[in-house]
Motif scaffolding. Structure first.
Motif, PDB file in Angstrom:
ATOM      1  N   ALA A 211       1.224  -1.686   0.123  1.00  0.00           N
ATOM      2  CA  ALA A 211      -0.092   0.350   0.087  1.00  0.00           C
ATOM      3  C   ALA A 211       0.718   0.847  -0.187  1.00  0.00           C
ATOM      4  CB  ALA A 211      -0.677  -0.091   1.059  1.00  0.00           C
ATOM      5  N   GLU A 212       1.629   1.443   0.270  1.00  0.00           N
ATOM      6  CA  GLU A 212       2.948   2.062  -0.201  1.00  0.00           C
ATOM      7  C   GLU A 212       2.830   3.191   1.223  1.00  0.00           C
ATOM      8  OE1 GLU A 212       2.548   3.720  -3.892  1.00  0.00           O
ATOM      9  OE2 GLU A 212       3.301   2.177  -4.828  1.00  0.00           O
ATOM     10  N   LEU A 213       2.492   2.365   1.894  1.00  0.00           N
ATOM     11  CA  LEU A 213       2.976   3.135   3.439  1.00  0.00           C
ATOM     12  C   LEU A 213       3.714   3.613   3.542  1.00  0.00           C
ATOM     13  CD1 LEU A 213       0.343   4.011   6.099  1.00  0.00           C
ATOM     14  CD2 LEU A 213       1.192   2.460   6.876  1.00  0.00           C
ATOM     15  N   PRO A 214       4.306   5.379   4.220  1.00  0.00           N
ATOM     16  CA  PRO A 214       5.521   5.788   4.816  1.00  0.00           C
ATOM     17  C   PRO A 214       6.333   5.190   5.888  1.00  0.00           C
ATOM     18  CG  PRO A 214       3.911   7.139   3.710  1.00  0.00           C
ATOM     19  CD  PRO A 214       3.135   6.686   4.564  1.00  0.00           C
ATOM     20  N   ALA A 215       7.331   4.809   5.575  1.00  0.00           N
ATOM     21  CA  ALA A 215       7.766   3.161   6.852  1.00  0.00           C
ATOM     22  C   ALA A 215       7.642   4.604   8.113  1.00  0.00           C
ATOM     23  CB  ALA A 215       9.917   4.080   6.066  1.00  0.00           C
ATOM     24  N   GLY A 216       8.116   3.643   8.623  1.00  0.00           N
ATOM     25  CA  GLY A 216       8.083   4.187  10.450  1.00  0.00           C
ATOM     26  C   GLY A 216       6.018   4.358  10.937  1.00  0.00           C
ATOM     27  N   VAL A 217       5.145   4.631   9.546  1.00  0.00           N
ATOM     28  CA  VAL A 217       3.762   4.757  10.438  1.00  0.00           C
ATOM     29  C   VAL A 217       3.433   3.261  10.968  1.00  0.00           C
ATOM     30  CG1 VAL A 217       1.380   5.199   9.336  1.00  0.00           C
ATOM     31  CG2 VAL A 217       3.235   6.563   8.206  1.00  0.00           C
TER      32      VAL A 217
END
Length: 500
Positions: A211-217
């Motif tokens: 889903a290309e969630l930003p890193a660390g989220v």
């Protein structure tokens, strides 16, 4: 799979490696081993064989996850509601696209039948779909001040990084109920996967990448529960603690959170009463109750677990309930013919056996089941069990059973039924079977629970608030209310120049 007689036999409980997610920690968008290399085995409860081993996170691993969540929050809280909504929608799509694989992983690690696992996976996708919409509907308001020169604004902002803990009985859905509203609100999250069945949660880390969630989220860790929970909750990074688990664990984690004045939501244990009134079709009610009671082997916090039946229809109800229970097929969850799989742990099976022994010793009648089936040499199987003649002083009527055991008691009046139903410290769910509208309203209003089902047992759904009262916890998951616990209210009073 090989077949012996009528019951399918599976050669072992292992799975092809490409079925399972990486058995690693997922921190700051990266898969990694634990700092000291320690692991813990994940077992298939149907065969007692090892599926894989997951890392036991070190203190440094957890600090890295906290740092990642802090940085992830700074990025994610500024993402637009539309961008957060799009990411959640991609989450839901990725889960549905791989639903069969996710279901198999769940059955292998947790034991429930494949059809039930697939239903849970799709229900998890529903959570992300629902909160994809709610992300765009986090409303504030404006209020007129005492004079024309004052503007009052009320905003709802993300509470901050979240530490989330979920139980093993629904390893996908319970975690989804925490990740979805947290992300919708703009929070980052560190999820501790349930150590008994961690793989379904680790699958969400795979989804985060897709889903290309930003890193660390989204960060997912595995480890010793007590060590992980203490470390995460003690951190100043964490602003909110969310748990689905037992009452004792909830009390412990709420105490830890209170030391740092952290917000909590606690979805804890239940002991749901089922009130069967004489104006209903008792035989139909019994069939519905027997089919619903043993879903997931009875390992359901909201499961119907105390059947209170009016004395005039008790014989009819019991006859059909026992008849339907006898039809249930016990077996490996991978077998399509299986209705009831094994319990997830040996400890759960021992606990259920203890409740049966106590009830029978105090005079209850064992109508069906009562122990482990003889035909299974391995696996944590327990035959669906029905008890009659139960009394309030028996443990099975006071303790959350969390297994395939159904005690049936009788009542004479409406007031007696409600009194028995409310006579426990639990208040998660309750159920009512009646064809009378007045009775339905009165019973649903007088039951001391957070949720009531009338004439059915399947009440959990993404669009409705899920949670309890009394020792069953506080806060709600699902519905528009589910996002409230992940936001804080900010009031802004603005004085305009040159106006009075």
């Amino acid at each position: 799979m090989t077949t012996t007689g009528e019951r399918p036999q599976f050669s072992d409980g292992t799975a092809p490696k490409d079925v399972l997610p990486p058995s690693l920690l997922f921190i700051d968008g990266t898969w990694r081993e634990s700092g000291d290399g320690r692991t813990r085995a994940v077992e298939n409860p149907a065969t007692e064989t090892e599926l894989t081993a997951v890392p036991l996170a070190t203190a440094q691993d957890l600090d890295d996850a906290l740092a990642a969540a802090a940085a992830g929050f700074r990025r994610w809280r500024t993402a637009s509601a539309w961008d957060r909504s799009d990411a959640l929608r991609r989450f839901a799509q990725a889960i549905r696209a791989d639903a069969d694989r996710f279901a198999l992983v769940m059955t292998l690690e947790q034991g429930k039948p494949l059809a039930q696992s697939r239903g849970e996976v799709l229900a998890s996708a529903d959570q992300f779909d629902w909160y994809a919409d709610e992300a765009r509907r986090i409303y504030g308001r404006s209020v007129d001040g005492h004079d024309t020169g004052t503007r009052i604004l009320v905003r709802r902002e993300p509470i901050g990084p979240v530490a989330a803990f979920a139980a093993w009985n629904f390893p996908s859905l319970l975690t989804a109920r925490k990740i979805a509203p947290a992300l919708a609100a703009g929070c980052s999250i560190v999820v501790m996967a349930p150590i008994e069945a961690p793989l379904s949660t680790l699958l969400f880390a795979e989804v985060a990448e897709k889903a290309e969630l930003p890193a660390g989220v989204l960060n997912v860790v595995t480890g010793e529960p007590a060590d992980v929970s203490r470390h995460l909750i003690a951190s100043d990074v964490i602003r909110k603690v969310s748990l689905t688990g037992s009452v004792p664990v909830g009390v412990q984690l709420a105490g830890l959170a209170a030391q740092g004045m952290k917000a909590t939501s606690m979805e804890l244990g239940g002991h749901a009463p089922v009130l069967v009134f004489p104006d209903t079709d008792a035989r139909r009610a019994a069939a519905i109750c027997a089919q619903g009671k043993f879903r997931n082997g009875g390992q359901v916090c909201i499961a119907a677990s105390r059947f209170l039946v009016h004395e005039s229809v008790a014989d009819q109800f019991t006859e059909v309930f026992v008849e339907e229970t006898r039809k249930l097929r016990l077996g490996d969850g991978r077998d399509p013919a299986t209705d009831v799989g094994p319990l997830t742990t040996a400890g759960r099976r021992a606990a259920i056996a203890g409740l049966v022994e106590d009830a029978v010793a105090l005079g209850a009648t064992l109508e069906h089941g009562g122990g482990a089936p003889e035909e299974y040499e391995t696996g944590y199987y327990f035959t669906p069990t029905v008890l009659t003649g139960v009394r309030a002083d028996m443990r099975v009527m006071q303790e959350e059973p969390f297994g395939p055991i159904a005690p049936i008691a009788t009542f004479a009046t409406f007031d007696e039924a409600v009194s028995i139903a409310n006579a426990t410290p639990y208040g998660l769910g309750g159920f009512v079977f009646t064809d009378d509208l007045t009775t339905a309203f009165r019973a649903s209003e007088e039951l001391e629970v957070g949720m009531v089902g009338v004439n059915h047992l399947t009440i959990a759904t993404a669009e409705a608030p899920f949670g309890g009262v009394k020792r069953s916890g506080h806060g709600r998951e699902g519905g528009s209310e589910g996002i409230d616990g992940y936001t804080v209210t900010k009031y802004v009073s603005m004085r305009l120049g040159g106006l009075s």
